[in-house]
Enzyme design. Structure first.
Site, PDB file in Angstrom:
ATOM      1  CG  ASP A  13       5.877   3.357   1.798  1.00  0.00           C
ATOM      2  OD1 ASP A  13       5.558   4.347   2.197  1.00  0.00           O
ATOM      3  OD2 ASP A  13       3.850   2.927   0.616  1.00  0.00           O
TER       4      ASP A  13
ATOM      5  CE  LYS B 114      -0.106   5.708   7.455  1.00  0.00           C
ATOM      6  NZ  LYS B 114      -1.258   5.707   8.361  1.00  0.00           N
TER       7      LYS B 114
ATOM      8  CG  PHE C 287      -1.959   1.345   1.450  1.00  0.00           C
ATOM      9  CD1 PHE C 287      -2.970   0.977   0.887  1.00  0.00           C
ATOM     10  CD2 PHE C 287      -1.315   2.169   1.763  1.00  0.00           C
ATOM     11  CE1 PHE C 287      -4.165   1.893   0.623  1.00  0.00           C
ATOM     12  CE2 PHE C 287      -2.499   3.331   1.741  1.00  0.00           C
ATOM     13  CZ  PHE C 287      -3.476   3.091   1.042  1.00  0.00           C
TER      14      PHE C 287
END
Length: 404
Positions: free
Chosen positions: A225, A254, A140
């Site tokens: 990522d 995040k 993702f």
């Protein structure tokens, strides 16, 4: 003075696009690892805004940074630079492999920049034929059309028309399949150093090293990522620092802002040179407010005490979850690193992770899912031990009800 309307969960259905289906309760206040809703009900927060609230809610250092910067300068645009962005970039480059930083607003934007940079670098150095991007099934990488196509979950990218091309997928931890697909046309491999959304799946050490070697062999860039794994989540500032492998490009978000929206792409000076003025940009990227808050988060997280504390909390979580499982037998695996943890349900409860999420909320603890059969825990990196034990006691009550 702002006229504050009275709102309820029903208001969501009246005014919001229905792409989310939020809980019936509405959180209104947070402090540390506790949250309270409109009715005053208290929750222990093991969700952390999906691995975002790395210092919990309303950490004093963050509140101070936001307040101080809010009284100075909010926004400029990238016609100018600003001091908080420069300070944060300096600290990030000092602490990592990177020489250069590009700021964005989210993980998807950081990954979008990484992918565009990889393609532009390959075009400049090798020509238009070198455009293949390889990523991994169950990965993702965000919700922009480019990043969601690179992500290895077709359900998120189907149904929006023709997808960006020259993107291939193989199974995570399958080095042979990756090697079979790679060639001189490969410009980049994008991977999470620990798959989060895909089920909290750790890579084999030899797999990660093999990916790096294949990238070197075919002059392809390795993009990590680290949107979910980065900024202390696994017990080091970035997960790559525990793997013995250095990426060429890294995406961070995040936890980077601890709850304030910010993303960053980190890379080397040589690779960064391919994003010349005008090739990419963001109106809000490098915003002074966001960078001031992120700098405060950095100063707390990037310390031996906090990073070592993540590992200690990991063990407390895993030990206590194992004790719960010895009583109820609902998990077939408890895995993950640091405070990115997953508990995979047994076949009897296959596909029912959301039932556990809802039952947990009813007992006063917030958890997440990672796919239909994995319960995910991504709490504050500094969550007190007593909050871990209290939250897991509440979680055990939820498990007991569902296990019958």
């Amino acid at each position: 003075m702002t006229n504050k309307l009275s709102v309820t969960r029903a208001t969501f259905d009246d005014v919001m696009v229905p792409n989310y289906n939020p809980a019936q309760m509405i959180p209104v206040k947070g402090e540390g690892s506790r949250v309270w809703d409109q009715a005053g009900t208290e929750y222990v927060d093991f969700a952390g805004g999906i691995a975002v609230n790395c210092l919990g809610h309303c950490h004093p250092a963050m509140v101070q940074a936001l307040t101080e910067q809010g009284n100075k300068l909010w926004h400029l645009s990238n016609v100018f630079t600003n001091e908080p962005a420069l300070r944060l970039a300096q600290k990030l480059t000092d602490a990592t492999f990177a020489d250069r930083v590009y700021f964005a607003n989210s993980g998807a934007e950081a990954n979008e920049a990484a992918l565009k940079l990889a393609r532009r670098s390959a075009l400049d150095k090798f020509g238009p034929e070198k455009d293949q991007i390889i990523a991994f099934n169950k990965g993702f990488h965000g919700r922009t059309f480019f990043t969601v196509t690179v992500g290895g979950q077709a359900a998120y990218s189907d149904g929006f028309g023709p997808k960006p091309g020259a993107i291939e997928h193989v199974d995570y931890n399958n080095l042979a399949a990756l090697e079979a697909l790679m060639s001189d046309k490969t410009c980049a491999i994008m991977m999470e150093p620990l798959q989060g959304e895909g089920g909290v799946i750790s890579p084999d050490a030899e797999f990660v090293k093999g990916v790096r070697e294949l990238c070197d062999k075919y002059n392809a860039l390795l993009i990590f990522d680290e949107v979910q794994t980065g900024f202390g989540r696994t017990g080091s500032l970035y997960a790559y620092q525990q793997l013995g492998v250095t990426p060429d490009i890294l995406a961070s978000a995040k936890s980077l802002g601890g709850g304030f929206p910010i993303g960053a792409m980190l890379t080397t000076a040589e690779i960064a040179a391919h994003l010349k003025p005008g090739t990419h940009g963001s109106t809000y990227g490098g915003n002074p407010l966001a960078c001031a808050v992120a700098e405060a988060v950095f100063d707390v997280v990037n310390t031996d005490d906090v990073l070592a504390g993540v590992k200690q909390r990991e063990q407390l979580f895993k030990t206590t979850l194992q004790q719960i499982n010895e009583k109820y037998g609902v998990f077939q695996d408890i895995r993950g690193q640091g405070l990115l943890l997953g508990a995979e349900l047994t076949e009897k409860f296959d596909g029912k992770a959301r039932d556990f999420l809802n039952a947990s909320a009813a007992e006063g603890v917030m958890v997440l899912v990672a796919g239909p059969s994995v319960i995910r825990f991504t709490p504050s990196l500094i969550i007190p031990e007593q909050d871990i034990l209290e939250g897991l006691a509440r979680f055990e009550r939820a498990v007991a009800k569902l296990a019958g």
